[in-house]
Enzyme design. Sequence first.
Site, PDB file in Angstrom:
ATOM      1  N   LYS A   1      24.251  16.678   9.655  1.00  0.00           N
ATOM      2  CA  LYS A   1      25.668  17.010   9.833  1.00  0.00           C
ATOM      3  C   LYS A   1      25.840  18.455  10.251  1.00  0.00           C
ATOM      4  CE  LYS A   1      28.497  18.265   6.372  1.00  0.00           C
ATOM      5  NZ  LYS A   1      29.554  19.268   6.638  1.00  0.00           N
ATOM      6  N   ASN A   2      25.145  19.352   9.572  1.00  0.00           N
ATOM      7  CA  ASN A   2      25.343  20.777   9.815  1.00  0.00           C
ATOM      8  C   ASN A   2      24.681  21.267  11.098  1.00  0.00           C
ATOM      9  OD1 ASN A   2      26.912  21.063   7.521  1.00  0.00           O
ATOM     10  ND2 ASN A   2      25.176  21.596   6.216  1.00  0.00           N
TER      11      ASN A   2
ATOM     12  N   ARG B   1      35.874  22.670   7.418  1.00  0.00           N
ATOM     13  CA  ARG B   1      35.599  24.086   7.587  1.00  0.00           C
ATOM     14  C   ARG B   1      34.921  24.401   8.922  1.00  0.00           C
ATOM     15  NH1 ARG B   1      37.368  28.763   5.292  1.00  0.00           N
ATOM     16  NH2 ARG B   1      35.938  30.416   5.853  1.00  0.00           N
TER      17      ARG B   1
ATOM     18  N   CYS C   1      35.891  21.700   1.862  1.00  0.00           N
ATOM     19  CA  CYS C   1      35.697  21.539   0.424  1.00  0.00           C
ATOM     20  C   CYS C   1      36.246  22.732  -0.347  1.00  0.00           C
ATOM     21  CB  CYS C   1      34.202  21.401   0.120  1.00  0.00           C
ATOM     22  SG  CYS C   1      33.512  19.807   0.576  1.00  0.00           S
TER      23      CYS C   1
ATOM     24  N   ARG D   1      35.356  31.106   1.549  1.00  0.00           N
ATOM     25  CA  ARG D   1      34.439  31.219   2.679  1.00  0.00           C
ATOM     26  C   ARG D   1      35.225  31.867   3.825  1.00  0.00           C
ATOM     27  NH1 ARG D   1      31.433  25.405   2.908  1.00  0.00           N
ATOM     28  NH2 ARG D   1      33.519  24.583   2.606  1.00  0.00           N
TER      29      ARG D   1
ATOM     30  N   VAL E   1      36.763  33.872   7.053  1.00  0.00           N
ATOM     31  CA  VAL E   1      36.393  33.877   8.472  1.00  0.00           C
ATOM     32  C   VAL E   1      36.423  35.293   9.032  1.00  0.00           C
ATOM     33  CG1 VAL E   1      37.244  31.530   8.805  1.00  0.00           C
ATOM     34  CG2 VAL E   1      38.768  33.465   9.223  1.00  0.00           C
ATOM     35  N   ASP E   2      36.593  36.296   8.150  1.00  0.00           N
ATOM     36  CA  ASP E   2      36.708  37.667   8.647  1.00  0.00           C
ATOM     37  C   ASP E   2      35.454  38.122   9.373  1.00  0.00           C
ATOM     38  OD1 ASP E   2      35.498  37.625   5.989  1.00  0.00           O
ATOM     39  OD2 ASP E   2      35.531  39.808   6.094  1.00  0.00           O
TER      40      ASP E   2
ATOM     41  N   ASP F   1      23.604  23.641  -1.149  1.00  0.00           N
ATOM     42  CA  ASP F   1      24.002  22.259  -0.885  1.00  0.00           C
ATOM     43  C   ASP F   1      23.166  21.235  -1.649  1.00  0.00           C
ATOM     44  OD1 ASP F   1      26.102  22.896   0.726  1.00  0.00           O
ATOM     45  OD2 ASP F   1      25.176  22.287   2.610  1.00  0.00           O
TER      46      ASP F   1
ATOM     47  N   ARG G   1      32.308  12.353   4.424  1.00  0.00           N
ATOM     48  CA  ARG G   1      32.302  13.498   5.329  1.00  0.00           C
ATOM     49  C   ARG G   1      30.885  13.884   5.720  1.00  0.00           C
ATOM     50  NH1 ARG G   1      34.013  18.287   2.965  1.00  0.00           N
ATOM     51  NH2 ARG G   1      33.558  19.125   5.029  1.00  0.00           N
TER      52      ARG G   1
END
Length: 432
Positions: A22-23, A95, A119, A124, A126-127, A319, A411
């Site tokens: 998935k990732n 995300r 999730c 987490r 995004v900066d 994970d 997901r």
Amino acid sequence: MDKLLIRGGRRLQGEVTISGAKNAALPDLCAALLSAEPVTLVNVPQLQDVSTTFKLLANMGVMSERHADDPSAVTLDAGKVANPEAPYELVKTMRASILVLGPLLARFGRARVSLPGGCAIGSRPVDQHIKGLQAMGAQITVEHGYIEARTPVDANGKPTRLKGARITTDMVTVTGTENFLMAASLADGETILENAAQEPEIVDLAHMLIAMGAKIEGHGTSRIRIQGVDKLHGLKGEQAHHIIPDRIETGTFLCAVGAAGGDVTLRKANAEHLESVIEKLREAGVSIESGADWIRVKADARPKAVGFRTREYPAFPTDMQAQFMALNCVAEGTAVIHETIFENRFMHVNELIRLGAKIAVDGHSAVVTGAEKLSGATVMATDLRASASLVIAGLVAEGETLVDRIYHLDRGYDRMEAKLRAIGADIERVKA
């Protein structure tokens, strides 16, 4: 809302084929935005997050088609992107949708991306993405829940290209590294990524981009060098990119067998991507053998409790924390688990306790004392990996366990209940 009904107490026996990661699939799909030519991906898993990404890309004008002769193969055509926007309705559940920001800016000079969801396992931000892209010359504002990004325009009013830069993130960020990799591939000049993520999914994306014509060195290390090119070409036929196997799905099945007992061979699995998890499973007394594309896991006795600390790759992955905790819940002895990546990633603890687990949480640490048995109950999934831990616990619990809110599971796991049923688990999907 679907649920999973599990009747525990069965050993697991047989073979499971691991799906594509998935990732890795999500950034690879977004990378198709970088070329005006068709891009074919193979080993694309059938997941809710993948379906959401297809919808997101389609909303921009990307055409996609699954191959009739191979349902895991998909060809995407981003030749006619007309709407470089990721709306909230499609972004709120995932995300990884932030991954369209880099390629849209690099190819079209503009992007409008909703701040993402996903999730509820902690902050987490995004900066880091924004700071890195600003270093490459992007003009970015955050207004009304959206990231508005553009490159400067030239004298004729046309968007200019991003500029190569040295980017050092404040922390290791996987999606940040992926966004910068994609953006830098079409930037003017050289980009150097310091403190880059080293995960296998980063390497997979780099291999795909290189096959499309990108110039990248150092992927798989903390320092990646990218020399921008004018354009990237498509991938078709023998050039199609094969997505790596899902190391987290692999680790989840390894923990399931370790907890429930049995003898299972995982096909299309890569043990090199899971060395830290396999080492801990062996400490727990689980037997593991592996070859080039398979792993065999055997467990004939109650596992031993094993502590660990989550860290960035190649250390123990966050994970896999919840799934290994489920194994420790039925292990002999006491183990201490330290979570260092996400501050809210112990939300599965209370649900495991409902099944009879003995767990005490103190800040970012959890002390797990193995119980001789768990008892079935109704539990609720709180995030993707938490849902997998509840399934593992249900496999060993006496009686029936009903796992609610399994849309989290869908997901990131490709037909998990079907794969478990094929190796002897008594598990079924219940339609609400």
